[in-house]
Design a protein around this motif. Structure first.
Motif, mmCIF file in Angstrom:
data_model
loop_
_atom_site.group_PDB
_atom_site.id
_atom_site.type_symbol
_atom_site.label_atom_id
_atom_site.label_comp_id
_atom_site.label_asym_id
_atom_site.label_seq_id
_atom_site.Cartn_x
_atom_site.Cartn_y
_atom_site.Cartn_z
ATOM 1 N N UNK A 95 16.285 -14.109 0.084
ATOM 2 C CA UNK A 95 16.587 -13.182 1.433
ATOM 3 C C UNK A 95 16.927 -11.882 0.765
ATOM 4 N N UNK A 96 17.396 -11.542 -0.220
ATOM 5 C CA UNK A 96 17.748 -10.424 -0.761
ATOM 6 C C UNK A 96 16.785 -9.344 -1.024
ATOM 7 N N UNK A 97 15.718 -10.326 -2.140
ATOM 8 C CA UNK A 97 14.475 -10.105 -2.269
ATOM 9 C C UNK A 97 13.907 -9.161 -1.448
ATOM 10 N N UNK A 134 7.454 -9.941 -1.585
ATOM 11 C CA UNK A 134 8.260 -10.515 -0.455
ATOM 12 C C UNK A 134 7.469 -12.058 0.343
ATOM 13 N N UNK A 135 6.236 -11.913 0.246
ATOM 14 C CA UNK A 135 5.678 -13.033 0.619
ATOM 15 C C UNK A 135 5.877 -14.391 0.231
ATOM 16 N N UNK A 136 6.508 -14.246 -0.918
ATOM 17 C CA UNK A 136 7.096 -15.403 -1.861
ATOM 18 C C UNK A 136 7.961 -16.057 -1.647
ATOM 19 N N UNK A 137 9.494 -14.999 -1.514
ATOM 20 C CA UNK A 137 10.137 -14.588 -1.334
ATOM 21 C C UNK A 137 10.409 -15.447 0.141
ATOM 22 N N UNK A 138 9.699 -15.316 0.717
ATOM 23 C CA UNK A 138 9.667 -15.674 2.961
ATOM 24 C C UNK A 138 9.519 -16.860 2.428
ATOM 25 N N UNK A 139 8.626 -16.797 1.859
ATOM 26 C CA UNK A 139 7.914 -18.658 1.635
ATOM 27 C C UNK A 139 9.531 -19.549 1.132
#
Length: 247
Positions: free
Chosen positions: A150-152, A49-54
């Motif tokens: 964002x979905x992930x 999630x942190x990677x996707x947030x980045x």
């Protein structure tokens, strides 16, 4: 796809959510056998999630994503909580909410393919576009990458103990449906590059078109061949069946 799309990465969120919960329980022995009074909870922010947030922050800050797509993400958060409070309250313990077997090898392979095709390759395509000066290709691929990341991220949030199965189903279906429109724009851009000023190489032109077509085919199948006809009915049946049993 879902980090990634699914258990691995995201869109395929449904399988994703299952594997994510399974992996979380294995990583913490104390959560392997949750007590009925204290249902298990996955960590709010995983590394995926942190990677996707980045990725979300970078693409949004670079002005490659429209305000409408950013607003779409905020709206999905509000609507998730609205569904939880009004339509689908959480009645089923998280330990009983696995729709698919997380050890299913075919499902895991499917999710992995979705992660590679939908997130990793487009991200690499965007980075290469920066080097080659292909502004049109970058701008066309960025909305899809932003919405998938964002979905992930939202799938990780929805899989917490606070949300019911129907709300979890809402995330991949909602985002997958929206991304179809961004993929149409991506395809249109890639196949119109010959008529415009194009700064990239011939190889990049070919790769961009193949990648756009592959994503359109994969995510259309994911929505119309898996999420709507398979995952959605199965998840709702489980929700209402177990709700009746509990009552």
């Amino acid at each position: 796809m879902s980090g990634g799309v699914g258990p691995t990465c995201s869109d395929i969120s449904l399988p994703n959510e299952e594997v994510q919960g399974h992996e979380s329980s294995r990583s913490d022995p104390l959560k392997t056998v949750p007590s009925p009074a204290h249902p298990s909870r996955t960590r709010f922010l995983t590394l995926r999630q942190l990677n996707c947030l980045a990725v979300m922050i970078i693409t949004a800050a670079s002005a490659m994503v429209s305000p409408g797509d950013i607003a779409f993400v905020f709206f999905s958060v509000i609507y998730m909580y609205l569904l939880l409070k009004v339509a689908f309250p959480r009645k089923i313990p998280p330990k009983d909410s696995l729709v698919f077997d997380p050890s299913n090898k075919i499902l895991r392979l499917y999710v992995t393919v979705g992660a590679i095709v939908g997130l990793y390759l487009p991200v690499a395509y965007i980075f290469e576009g920066v080097l080659e000066g292909d502004k049109a290709g970058i701008k066309a691929a960025a909305p899809h990458v932003f919405l998938l990341a964002s979905q992930v991220f939202m799938e990780g949030v929805a899989f917490s103990a606070r949300f019911s199965i129907p709300v979890r189903v809402f995330v991949p279906v909602f985002y997958n449906s929206r991304r179809i429109f961004t993929l149409v724009d991506w395809l249109r851009t890639e196949f119109s590059k010959l008529d415009n000023e194009y700064a990239g190489s011939a190889r990049r032109l070919y790769v961009g078109r193949v990648l756009a077509v592959a994503n359109m085919a994969f995510w259309c199948f994911n929505l119309f061949g898996f999420l709507l006809p398979v995952y959605l009915p199965k998840a709702f049946k489980m929700y209402y069946t177990q709700s009746k049993v509990k009552d």
